[in-house]
Motif scaffolding. Structure first.
Motif, PDB file in Angstrom:
ATOM      1  N   VAL B 106     -42.121  11.965  44.923  1.00  0.00           N
ATOM      2  CA  VAL B 106     -42.656  12.670  43.754  1.00  0.00           C
ATOM      3  C   VAL B 106     -44.166  12.512  43.750  1.00  0.00           C
ATOM      4  CG1 VAL B 106     -40.716  12.739  42.154  1.00  0.00           C
ATOM      5  CG2 VAL B 106     -42.025  10.638  42.367  1.00  0.00           C
ATOM      6  N   ASN B 107     -44.843  13.557  43.349  1.00  0.00           N
ATOM      7  CA  ASN B 107     -46.297  13.555  43.323  1.00  0.00           C
ATOM      8  C   ASN B 107     -46.779  13.095  41.946  1.00  0.00           C
ATOM      9  OD1 ASN B 107     -49.011  14.076  43.390  1.00  0.00           O
ATOM     10  ND2 ASN B 107     -48.812  16.179  44.127  1.00  0.00           N
ATOM     11  N   LEU B 108     -47.104  11.821  41.862  1.00  0.00           N
ATOM     12  CA  LEU B 108     -47.543  11.259  40.578  1.00  0.00           C
ATOM     13  C   LEU B 108     -49.051  11.411  40.394  1.00  0.00           C
ATOM     14  CD1 LEU B 108     -45.428   7.960  40.437  1.00  0.00           C
ATOM     15  CD2 LEU B 108     -44.894  10.170  39.420  1.00  0.00           C
ATOM     16  N   GLN B 109     -49.724  11.805  41.481  1.00  0.00           N
ATOM     17  CA  GLN B 109     -51.183  11.936  41.420  1.00  0.00           C
ATOM     18  C   GLN B 109     -51.608  13.337  40.978  1.00  0.00           C
ATOM     19  OE1 GLN B 109     -53.048  10.536  45.026  1.00  0.00           O
ATOM     20  NE2 GLN B 109     -55.057  10.390  44.075  1.00  0.00           N
ATOM     21  N   GLY B 110     -50.684  14.259  41.015  1.00  0.00           N
ATOM     22  CA  GLY B 110     -50.986  15.629  40.593  1.00  0.00           C
ATOM     23  C   GLY B 110     -49.983  16.132  39.568  1.00  0.00           C
ATOM     24  N   PRO B 111     -49.909  15.455  38.422  1.00  0.00           N
ATOM     25  CA  PRO B 111     -48.890  15.846  37.423  1.00  0.00           C
ATOM     26  C   PRO B 111     -49.189  17.200  36.784  1.00  0.00           C
ATOM     27  CG  PRO B 111     -50.391  14.234  36.471  1.00  0.00           C
ATOM     28  CD  PRO B 111     -50.772  14.365  37.924  1.00  0.00           C
ATOM     29  N   ILE B 112     -48.154  17.824  36.292  1.00  0.00           N
ATOM     30  CA  ILE B 112     -48.307  19.070  35.530  1.00  0.00           C
ATOM     31  C   ILE B 112     -48.187  18.690  34.055  1.00  0.00           C
ATOM     32  CG2 ILE B 112     -47.332  21.351  35.066  1.00  0.00           C
ATOM     33  CD1 ILE B 112     -45.950  21.035  37.900  1.00  0.00           C
ATOM     34  N   VAL B 113     -49.168  19.124  33.286  1.00  0.00           N
ATOM     35  CA  VAL B 113     -49.112  18.878  31.840  1.00  0.00           C
ATOM     36  C   VAL B 113     -48.776  20.190  31.160  1.00  0.00           C
ATOM     37  CG1 VAL B 113     -50.363  18.008  29.830  1.00  0.00           C
ATOM     38  CG2 VAL B 113     -50.969  17.193  32.102  1.00  0.00           C
ATOM     39  N   ILE B 114     -47.827  20.133  30.238  1.00  0.00           N
ATOM     40  CA  ILE B 114     -47.464  21.345  29.500  1.00  0.00           C
ATOM     41  C   ILE B 114     -47.622  21.095  28.005  1.00  0.00           C
ATOM     42  CG2 ILE B 114     -45.543  22.917  28.904  1.00  0.00           C
ATOM     43  CD1 ILE B 114     -44.580  22.441  31.829  1.00  0.00           C
ATOM     44  N   ASN B 115     -48.237  22.038  27.340  1.00  0.00           N
ATOM     45  CA  ASN B 115     -48.305  22.008  25.890  1.00  0.00           C
ATOM     46  C   ASN B 115     -47.164  22.888  25.370  1.00  0.00           C
ATOM     47  OD1 ASN B 115     -48.789  22.354  23.210  1.00  0.00           O
ATOM     48  ND2 ASN B 115     -50.860  23.182  23.431  1.00  0.00           N
ATOM     49  N   ALA B 117     -46.110  23.598  22.468  1.00  0.00           N
ATOM     50  CA  ALA B 117     -46.393  24.412  21.277  1.00  0.00           C
ATOM     51  C   ALA B 117     -47.037  25.748  21.658  1.00  0.00           C
ATOM     52  CB  ALA B 117     -47.286  23.642  20.315  1.00  0.00           C
ATOM     53  N   LYS B 118     -47.845  25.722  22.706  1.00  0.00           N
ATOM     54  CA  LYS B 118     -48.561  26.943  23.109  1.00  0.00           C
ATOM     55  C   LYS B 118     -48.044  27.511  24.423  1.00  0.00           C
ATOM     56  CE  LYS B 118     -51.400  27.194  19.661  1.00  0.00           C
ATOM     57  NZ  LYS B 118     -52.473  26.250  19.430  1.00  0.00           N
ATOM     58  N   MET B 119     -47.114  26.780  25.035  1.00  0.00           N
ATOM     59  CA  MET B 119     -46.555  27.184  26.327  1.00  0.00           C
ATOM     60  C   MET B 119     -47.656  27.413  27.367  1.00  0.00           C
ATOM     61  SD  MET B 119     -43.351  26.902  25.998  1.00  0.00           S
ATOM     62  CE  MET B 119     -42.295  27.832  27.114  1.00  0.00           C
ATOM     63  N   ARG B 120     -48.535  26.443  27.428  1.00  0.00           N
ATOM     64  CA  ARG B 120     -49.588  26.482  28.445  1.00  0.00           C
ATOM     65  C   ARG B 120     -49.503  25.240  29.307  1.00  0.00           C
ATOM     66  NH1 ARG B 120     -53.852  30.305  27.603  1.00  0.00           N
ATOM     67  NH2 ARG B 120     -55.447  29.014  28.545  1.00  0.00           N
ATOM     68  N   GLY B 121     -49.810  25.396  30.582  1.00  0.00           N
ATOM     69  CA  GLY B 121     -49.696  24.274  31.500  1.00  0.00           C
ATOM     70  C   GLY B 121     -50.855  24.186  32.461  1.00  0.00           C
ATOM     71  N   LYS B 122     -51.019  22.988  33.022  1.00  0.00           N
ATOM     72  CA  LYS B 122     -52.089  22.776  33.999  1.00  0.00           C
ATOM     73  C   LYS B 122     -51.715  21.619  34.911  1.00  0.00           C
ATOM     74  CE  LYS B 122     -57.025  21.700  34.354  1.00  0.00           C
ATOM     75  NZ  LYS B 122     -57.223  22.508  35.557  1.00  0.00           N
ATOM     76  N   GLN B 123     -51.994  21.788  36.193  1.00  0.00           N
ATOM     77  CA  GLN B 123     -51.809  20.655  37.106  1.00  0.00           C
ATOM     78  C   GLN B 123     -53.105  19.861  37.127  1.00  0.00           C
ATOM     79  OE1 GLN B 123     -50.824  21.459  41.264  1.00  0.00           O
ATOM     80  NE2 GLN B 123     -49.638  19.560  41.341  1.00  0.00           N
ATOM     81  N   ILE B 124     -52.973  18.551  36.974  1.00  0.00           N
ATOM     82  CA  ILE B 124     -54.123  17.669  36.875  1.00  0.00           C
ATOM     83  C   ILE B 124     -54.297  16.921  38.197  1.00  0.00           C
ATOM     84  CG2 ILE B 124     -55.114  15.714  35.573  1.00  0.00           C
ATOM     85  CD1 ILE B 124     -54.613  18.067  33.747  1.00  0.00           C
ATOM     86  N   VAL B 125     -55.535  16.774  38.636  1.00  0.00           N
ATOM     87  CA  VAL B 125     -55.828  16.013  39.860  1.00  0.00           C
ATOM     88  C   VAL B 125     -56.368  14.643  39.453  1.00  0.00           C
ATOM     89  CG1 VAL B 125     -57.232  15.927  41.966  1.00  0.00           C
ATOM     90  CG2 VAL B 125     -56.325  18.119  41.157  1.00  0.00           C
ATOM     91  N   LEU B 126     -55.664  13.594  39.833  1.00  0.00           N
ATOM     92  CA  LEU B 126     -56.091  12.240  39.481  1.00  0.00           C
ATOM     93  C   LEU B 126     -56.737  11.557  40.682  1.00  0.00           C
ATOM     94  CD1 LEU B 126     -52.877  11.051  37.560  1.00  0.00           C
ATOM     95  CD2 LEU B 126     -54.973  12.011  36.568  1.00  0.00           C
ATOM     96  N   GLU B 127     -57.848  10.890  40.464  1.00  0.00           N
ATOM     97  CA  GLU B 127     -58.522  10.116  41.526  1.00  0.00           C
ATOM     98  C   GLU B 127     -57.554   9.006  41.975  1.00  0.00           C
ATOM     99  OE1 GLU B 127     -60.554   8.750  44.114  1.00  0.00           O
ATOM    100  OE2 GLU B 127     -61.346  10.704  43.627  1.00  0.00           O
ATOM    101  N   ASP B 128     -57.779   8.475  43.179  1.00  0.00           N
ATOM    102  CA  ASP B 128     -56.894   7.420  43.691  1.00  0.00           C
ATOM    103  C   ASP B 128     -56.811   6.278  42.698  1.00  0.00           C
ATOM    104  OD1 ASP B 128     -56.168   8.655  45.980  1.00  0.00           O
ATOM    105  OD2 ASP B 128     -57.646   7.676  47.261  1.00  0.00           O
ATOM    106  N   GLY B 129     -55.622   5.831  42.442  1.00  0.00           N
ATOM    107  CA  GLY B 129     -55.404   4.717  41.533  1.00  0.00           C
ATOM    108  C   GLY B 129     -54.000   4.226  41.768  1.00  0.00           C
ATOM    109  N   LYS B 130     -53.269   3.955  40.703  1.00  0.00           N
ATOM    110  CA  LYS B 130     -51.916   3.446  40.932  1.00  0.00           C
ATOM    111  C   LYS B 130     -50.931   4.564  41.277  1.00  0.00           C
ATOM    112  CE  LYS B 130     -50.967   2.968  35.973  1.00  0.00           C
ATOM    113  NZ  LYS B 130     -50.274   2.191  34.952  1.00  0.00           N
TER     114      LYS B 130
END
Lengths: 82, 177
Positions: B106-115, B117-130
């Protein structure tokens, strides 16, 4: 692209809130210090590329894969734990 | 509305279930998706493009097996999602299949966030971390179950069911457990 030359310790400011400092230069590597509002998403470009590649790979799947995965997930969920 | 999908055939979808992703998935041009949540799909759903029948991702809520999985969103991301502080979000991780189930990740570094209430989504890019792009799923589930208070992984969240377009089931050849 705007190209600027900087020495170690020198800074480039982008607007009022973003500063990029050349911390160190070792051979072909440059260490940069970034000062930016905590509310800004900062990442190295290769992370973006890595996620792009992973997306490409993840988009290639078929229904059999998914069925297998669901079965597998369910089994591991039911496994006794010690 | 009717949505064509190469894996699931023609789907009838309520327009209210369409998720707008203004930036799309990283590396893909498609902007409108639906979440299909089969009853026998366990914790897995898929994100189907409504403009490209071939494009679909298997997704899972990391929160169902990682108790403390979370992402801090930036102002820009709040705006993109038309999200207000304190509002509920859905976090999804893309699953990468492999012939050997042990290698499914599973790709935990590039999660998809969905709102929702507005039915809008975005894939987020996270810098190296855990969190990594290739977090082994099996390992995550095992560790996750240990962390959960009752030793059980969570089921799909209620919010998830709300945003999902109805879909009967996977039609497993062998009965799904």
């Amino acid at each position: 692209m705007l190209v600027l030359t900087r020495k170690v310790g020198e800074v480039i400011a982008i607007g009022d809130n973003i500063k990029i400092k050349v911390v160190d230069v070792k051979g072909a590597q440059v260490r940069l210090g970034l000062e930016a509002p905590p509310d800004l998403r900062i990442y190295r470009e290769e992370i973006y590329v890595k996620i792009q590649k992973e997306n490409m790979l993840a988009a290639k799947w078929d229904m059999d894969d998914l069925k297998k995965l669901v079965n597998f997930f369910d089994k591991s969920d039911k496994e006794p734990r010690h | 509305m009717k949505v064509q999908s190469s894996r699931f055939g023609e789907l009838k979808i309520e327009e209210s279930k369409v998720i707008e992703m203004p930036d799309g998935m990283v590396g893909f041009e498609e902007r409108r998706f639906i979440i299909l949540s089969p009853e026998d799909g366990g914790n897995f759903c898929w994100l189907q493009s409504i403009d490209n029948p071939d494009l679909a991702f298997v997704v899972v809520e990391p929160a169902t097996f990682i108790a403390d999985y979370g992402v801090k969103l930036t102002r820009e991301e709040y705006d993109k999602l038309q999200l207000e502080k304190g509002e509920e979000i859905i976090l999804l991780a893309v699953t990468t299949m492999a012939p050997d189930p042990m290698e499914i990740s599973v790709n935990l570094q590039g999660p998809i966030v969905i709102n929702p209430a507005k039915m809008r989504g975005k894939q987020i890019v996270l810098e190296d971390g855990k969190y990594k792009t290739r977090h082994p799923l099996f390992q995550a589930i095992r560790e996750g179950a240990r962390q959960m208070k009752d030793g059980q992984i969570r089921r799909k969240g209620v919010a998830m069911t709300k945003v999902s377009a109805a879909y009967h089931n996977l039609g497993c050849a062998t009965p799904c457990p």
